[in-house]
Design an enzyme around this catalytic site. Structure first.
Site, short mmCIF file in Angstrom:
data_model
loop_
_atom_site.label_atom_id
_atom_site.label_comp_id
_atom_site.label_asym_id
_atom_site.label_seq_id
_atom_site.Cartn_x
_atom_site.Cartn_y
_atom_site.Cartn_z
N GLU A 150 -6.60 4.44 9.40
CA GLU A 150 -7.70 3.90 8.70
C GLU A 150 -7.52 2.37 8.57
O GLU A 150 -6.29 1.91 8.68
CB GLU A 150 -8.02 4.06 7.17
CG GLU A 150 -8.17 5.52 6.90
CD GLU A 150 -8.64 5.82 5.71
OE1 GLU A 150 -9.31 7.12 5.29
OE2 GLU A 150 -8.56 5.04 4.75
N CYS A 163 -6.95 -5.11 7.40
CA CYS A 163 -5.65 -4.38 6.93
C CYS A 163 -5.53 -3.63 7.87
O CYS A 163 -6.30 -2.38 7.94
CB CYS A 163 -6.13 -3.94 5.48
SG CYS A 163 -4.78 -3.02 4.70
N CYS A 170 2.94 8.19 6.43
CA CYS A 170 4.24 7.32 5.90
C CYS A 170 5.27 8.31 5.54
O CYS A 170 4.91 9.24 4.82
CB CYS A 170 3.77 6.51 4.97
SG CYS A 170 5.12 5.40 4.59
N CYS A 174 6.17 6.90 -1.43
CA CYS A 174 5.98 6.29 -2.87
C CYS A 174 4.98 7.19 -3.62
O CYS A 174 3.97 7.46 -3.15
CB CYS A 174 5.62 5.05 -2.65
SG CYS A 174 6.85 3.97 -1.85
N CYS A 177 1.11 6.24 -4.21
CA CYS A 177 0.33 5.63 -2.79
C CYS A 177 -0.33 6.99 -2.05
O CYS A 177 0.76 7.77 -1.79
CB CYS A 177 1.37 5.06 -1.80
SG CYS A 177 0.56 4.60 -0.50
N CYS A 432 -5.85 -1.06 -1.53
CA CYS A 432 -4.46 -0.70 -1.37
C CYS A 432 -4.14 0.74 -1.94
O CYS A 432 -4.28 1.24 -2.96
CB CYS A 432 -3.74 -1.88 -2.11
SG CYS A 432 -4.12 -3.40 -1.67
N1 SAH Z 1 4.52 0.33 3.56
C1 SAH Z 1 4.36 -0.95 3.45
C2 SAH Z 1 3.16 -1.37 3.69
C3 SAH Z 1 1.76 -0.38 3.09
S1 SAH Z 1 1.17 -0.45 1.54
C4 SAH Z 1 4.74 -1.37 1.91
O1 SAH Z 1 4.85 -0.45 0.98
O2 SAH Z 1 4.91 -2.33 1.57
C5 SAH Z 1 0.66 -2.01 1.09
C6 SAH Z 1 0.82 -2.40 -0.22
O3 SAH Z 1 -0.03 -1.39 -1.08
C7 SAH Z 1 2.24 -2.08 -0.90
O4 SAH Z 1 2.76 -3.06 -1.67
C8 SAH Z 1 2.00 -0.89 -1.62
O5 SAH Z 1 2.97 -0.60 -2.64
C9 SAH Z 1 0.82 -1.20 -2.34
N2 SAH Z 1 0.09 0.16 -2.92
C10 SAH Z 1 0.38 1.52 -2.56
N3 SAH Z 1 -0.46 2.47 -3.24
C11 SAH Z 1 -0.98 1.50 -4.30
C12 SAH Z 1 -1.78 1.55 -5.26
N4 SAH Z 1 -2.26 2.97 -5.45
N5 SAH Z 1 -2.28 0.71 -5.90
C13 SAH Z 1 -2.20 -0.41 -5.66
N6 SAH Z 1 -1.35 -0.92 -4.45
C14 SAH Z 1 -0.70 0.04 -3.76
#
Ligand code: SAH
Length: 440
Positions: A150, A163, A170, A174, A177, A432
């Protein structure tokens, strides 16, 4: 909704005592994956996927994978004059087209073969979702092997941000996410990464992205985005830029785990047209969970891109659970690497911090974060808290507004510049951490 399953010690009755509820009166919710299990390695650490499987098939080679001299070389190998490569590059990077019918400057009999060779379709649009005002569009793309990714396109007052995704899935797992929960399928190719931008530009030129509403513009004033230096200063506000001006690698995937292809893609973004898109490097933000050796490599690239570290907790005890890669590189090592990035490039770095209710939003953590940042220096960093995009009915809930304000105020009181990031695209699951490509 139960947010206190791991924290029996604290009554919830203090919840209403605004503005700032004291830390002692608030529970500590412990992160845990819900609906999936974090695989553990024999060394007792989370088993993360830093590389794709060797057997994975690659997409066809595309003009965007190559430098201009490489394209010219390839054209000659195919028996064409070298300048055909340049003409094709103009079509792709300046007219955003891969349609042979539009390439009237190429001899009719050669167009199909040239397009097959240089511009094979990489991203097929499966679905597109727009917010009601039309200023945000989420694209769902299918890749040559069926993988889904996406990207999210957002028009602001005087910039357009895309974005983008850098991997299918991935491997960083985490637990908050959506992308992290199904593991890594494969790396995206340079061409696939770049094609997200070219396709977005095509949609913009076709008039498919509307202007933000007055309310959204008002909100931008206090919820500034990332990489704003790349605003198209010369263009009038009424119309704004007619193509993507800012890129954030904050879609699906961990960009620094796909280093080579991501950096090639960055080159294609900043290369002058028609070799590339001719974008400003300052408008490109690379965000990472904190792969320290790759951060050092990035700092040595000599490109003024914006660097963002997804910290989300200043203490290892919590960060170990929130960002499993913390089992390899600790919070302090990641912050050191971010500081080195600033030292080498002179570019102020961003710390991302998703505020999660009763998990990482305690006042003492804001203080600890500020102290850790200030211990390295002043003026080198900027904190971007963002309310977590929640998973309904789970421990993954965003912080209350008064707690969010208090967290920001504590950082600011210690002199750390802090900007609450906006959460555009929520209504279309385009915000995000919500990008979990599926067709249902
Ligand atoms: N892998 C990279 C980039 C992808 S995510 C990273 O982790 O930085 C981009 C951002 O969105 C990251 O800061 C991630 O932690 C955040 N993110 C992931 N899940 C989220 C959520 N449920 N709410 C808000 N931010 C989130």
């Amino acid at each position: 909704m139960s947010t206190s399953s791991n924290t029996p010690q604290t009554p919830r009755a203090t919840e209403q005592s605004s503005p700032a509820r004291q830390d002692e009166a608030r529970p500590q919710v412990i992160p845990k994956p819900e609906g999936w299990k974090q695989p553990m390695g024999p060394d007792g650490r989370p088993q993360l996927q830093f590389a794709q499987s060797q057997r994975v098939k690659q997409p066809p080679q595309h003009l965007a994978d190559m430098t201009l001299p490489e394209r010219i070389q390839r054209a000659k190998e195919l028996g064409y004059p070298g300048f055909r490569a340049k003409q094709l590059s103009v079509h792709y990077f300046q007219h955003y087209t891969s349609d042979p019918a539009q390439m009237t400057d190429l001899p009719a009999g050669t167009r199909d073969e040239l397009v097959n060779e240089f511009l094979p379709p990489l991203l097929t649009e499966v679905r597109r979702l727009r917010t009601d005002d039309g200023a945000t569009i989420k694209f769902l793309w299918r890749l040559f092997d069926g993988a889904l990714v996406e990207s999210v396109l957002m028009r602001y007052r005087n910039r357009i941000t895309l974005c983008i995704s850098s991997q299918c899935g991935c491997g960083m797992n985490c637990p908050f996410c959506a992308t992290g929960q199904n593991g890594l399928t494969r790396n995206m190719s340079t061409g696939e990464i770049v094609d997200q931008i070219v396709q977005a530009n095509r949609a913009i030129v076709a008039g498919e992205l509307d202007a933000p509403t007055a309310a959204e513009i008002a909100e931008e004033a206090d919820h500034a985005g990332l990489g704003e230096e790349a605003e198209f200063a010369g263009e009038v506000e009424r119309t704004g830029p007619q193509r993507v001006s800012n890129i954030v690698f904050m879609g699906m995937g961990e960009p620094l785990a796909n280093y080579k292809r991501v950096m090639n893609a960055v080159h294609r973004m900043v290369d002058d047209a028609p070799e590339g898109l001719g974008m400003s490097a300052r408008g490109i933000t690379i965000s990472t969970v904190g792969l320290v050796p790759a951060i050092r490599k990035l700092a040595a690239e000599d490109l003024p891109i914006t660097f963002a570290l997804s910290l989300h907790a200043p203490d290892d005890e919590l960060r170990d659970e929130l960002i499993p890669v913390n089992s390899r590189w600790k919070a302090d090592e990641a912050i050191d690497a971010a500081y080195e990035y600033y030292e080498k490039t002179g570019r102020r770095v961003s710390i991302e911090y998703a505020l999660i209710k009763d998990m990482n939003d305690h006042g003492w953590r804001a203080d600890l974060l500020a102290d850790k940042l200030n211990a390295r220096g002043r003026g080198w960093v900027h904190v971007n808290p963002i309310p977590l995009n929640p998973t309904p009915g789970s421990i993954w809930t965003s912080s209350e507004p008064d707690i969010t304000r208090e967290f920001i105020a504590r950082l600011e009181a210690k002199g750390v510049p802090t900007t609450l990031r906006d959460t555009r695209g929520k209504e279309i699951d385009g915000a995000c951490g919500q990008l979990a490509a599926s067709e249902d």
